[in-house]
Design an enzyme around this catalytic site. Structure first.
Site, mmCIF file in Angstrom:
data_model
loop_
_atom_site.group_PDB
_atom_site.id
_atom_site.type_symbol
_atom_site.label_atom_id
_atom_site.label_comp_id
_atom_site.label_asym_id
_atom_site.label_seq_id
_atom_site.Cartn_x
_atom_site.Cartn_y
_atom_site.Cartn_z
ATOM 1 N N LYS A 84 -9.632 -32.788 -4.646
ATOM 2 C CA LYS A 84 -10.655 -33.412 -3.794
ATOM 3 C C LYS A 84 -10.564 -32.952 -2.348
ATOM 4 O O LYS A 84 -11.585 -32.847 -1.672
ATOM 5 C CB LYS A 84 -10.656 -34.942 -3.918
ATOM 6 C CG LYS A 84 -9.374 -35.631 -3.575
ATOM 7 C CD LYS A 84 -9.484 -37.108 -3.866
ATOM 8 C CE LYS A 84 -8.275 -37.878 -3.387
ATOM 9 N NZ LYS A 84 -6.971 -37.337 -3.853
ATOM 10 N N ARG A 125 3.011 -41.394 -7.692
ATOM 11 C CA ARG A 125 1.698 -41.349 -7.042
ATOM 12 C C ARG A 125 0.592 -41.576 -8.074
ATOM 13 O O ARG A 125 -0.411 -42.223 -7.791
ATOM 14 C CB ARG A 125 1.489 -39.997 -6.340
ATOM 15 C CG ARG A 125 2.375 -39.842 -5.121
ATOM 16 C CD ARG A 125 2.230 -38.470 -4.505
ATOM 17 N NE ARG A 125 0.955 -38.276 -3.857
ATOM 18 C CZ ARG A 125 0.503 -37.091 -3.460
ATOM 19 N NH1 ARG A 125 1.222 -36.008 -3.662
ATOM 20 N NH2 ARG A 125 -0.664 -36.989 -2.866
HETATM 21 P P1 AMP Z 1 -2.989 -37.414 0.448
HETATM 22 O O1 AMP Z 1 -2.769 -36.251 1.334
HETATM 23 O O2 AMP Z 1 -4.383 -37.980 0.553
HETATM 24 O O3 AMP Z 1 -2.580 -37.181 -0.983
HETATM 25 O O4 AMP Z 1 -2.045 -38.592 0.996
HETATM 26 C C1 AMP Z 1 -0.639 -38.464 1.013
HETATM 27 C C2 AMP Z 1 0.012 -39.830 1.157
HETATM 28 O O5 AMP Z 1 -0.429 -40.456 2.374
HETATM 29 C C3 AMP Z 1 -0.341 -40.833 0.063
HETATM 30 O O6 AMP Z 1 0.464 -40.677 -1.098
HETATM 31 C C4 AMP Z 1 -0.097 -42.153 0.789
HETATM 32 O O7 AMP Z 1 1.289 -42.432 0.880
HETATM 33 C C5 AMP Z 1 -0.579 -41.858 2.189
HETATM 34 N N1 AMP Z 1 -2.023 -42.188 2.346
HETATM 35 C C6 AMP Z 1 -3.049 -41.328 2.578
HETATM 36 N N2 AMP Z 1 -4.221 -41.970 2.680
HETATM 37 C C7 AMP Z 1 -3.944 -43.294 2.495
HETATM 38 C C8 AMP Z 1 -4.724 -44.487 2.476
HETATM 39 N N3 AMP Z 1 -6.066 -44.450 2.625
HETATM 40 N N4 AMP Z 1 -4.086 -45.660 2.272
HETATM 41 C C9 AMP Z 1 -2.755 -45.720 2.119
HETATM 42 N N5 AMP Z 1 -1.953 -44.650 2.109
HETATM 43 C C10 AMP Z 1 -2.530 -43.433 2.296
#
Ligand code: AMP
Length: 214
Positions: free
Chosen positions: A13, A171
């Protein structure tokens, strides 16, 4: 245009969000990137967020919501945005809806990039990220021109700590428990579109454009 990207971690995504941002001239807002930038700069927020991220858990809504609401106030958000990694919980989605409703606005599209769990772990181990500019690659599906080096800024690419297999499993279960309910939430609002994330990256993008241009 306000677009939300949904999908399991590693579904692609982020890559699609960047392509949408470029095509439609709207900012790509990734809460994960904002947290990682804070970790890199050793801010208080970064220190708090890292404890959760390293375990594959979600950062609490109390930390996430203020951050994203501030980001929406920036001038580049005037014509919309594509959100990548936010909302990730029903309370976050409700907070977003409330904030938009104050200006008579709403989410236009929620795009769910579908990839089955069994494919995810495989894909995550091939993922490479640039912590300097936020670009992401995949050694097989979306390689950088020069192995291990970011095309955009020339920095070294790494396997993120939270993309390591032991964290990915957690995750994924966090995704199923807390984020998957958003699919139903946006479906009920009539803005959900589903695309097959196992197709080639450009094909997935074409499917998304077909939804956004309809
Ligand atoms: P991503 O890069 O979107 O996969 O995010 C990496 C990590 O950041 C996630 O596994 C969460 O620990 C944290 N994270 C990112 N966006 C959010 C959100 N909207 N709410 C809570 N934690 C978030």
């Amino acid at each position: 245009m306000k677009v939300i990207m949904l999908g399991a971690p590693g579904a692609g995504k982020g890559t699609q969000a960047k392509k949408i941002a470029e095509k439609y001239g709207i900012p790509h807002i990734s809460t994960g990137d904002i947290f990682r930038a804070n970790i890199k700069n050793n801010t208080e927020l970064g220190k708090k967020a890292k404890m959760y991220m390293d375990k594959g858990e979600l950062v609490p809504d109390s930390l996430t919501l203020d951050l994203i609401m501030d980001r929406f106030k920036e001038a580049d958000c005037a014509d919309g945005y594509v959100l990548d990694g936010f909302p990730r919980t029903i309370p976050q989605a409700e907070a977003l809806d409330r904030a938009l409703a104050e200006n008579g606005e709403a989410v236009d599209h929620a795009i769910n990039v579908e990839v089955a769990d069994e494919n995810i772990i495989n894909r995550m181990s091939g993922r490479r990220a640039c912590l300097s500019c936020g670009a992401t690659y995949h050694i097989k599906y979306n390689p950088s021109r020069q192995e291990g080096i970011c095309d955009t800024c020339g920095e070294k690419l790494i396997l993120r700590d939270d993309d390591k297999p032991e964290t990915v499993q957690n995750r994924l279960s966090v995704y199923h428990q807390q984020t998957q309910p958003l699919i139903d939430y946006y479906s009920k609002k009539g803005v959900l579109a589903e695309v097959d994330g196992t197709k080639d990256m450009e094909e997935v993008f074409r499917d998304i454009i077909a939804v956004l241009d309809k």
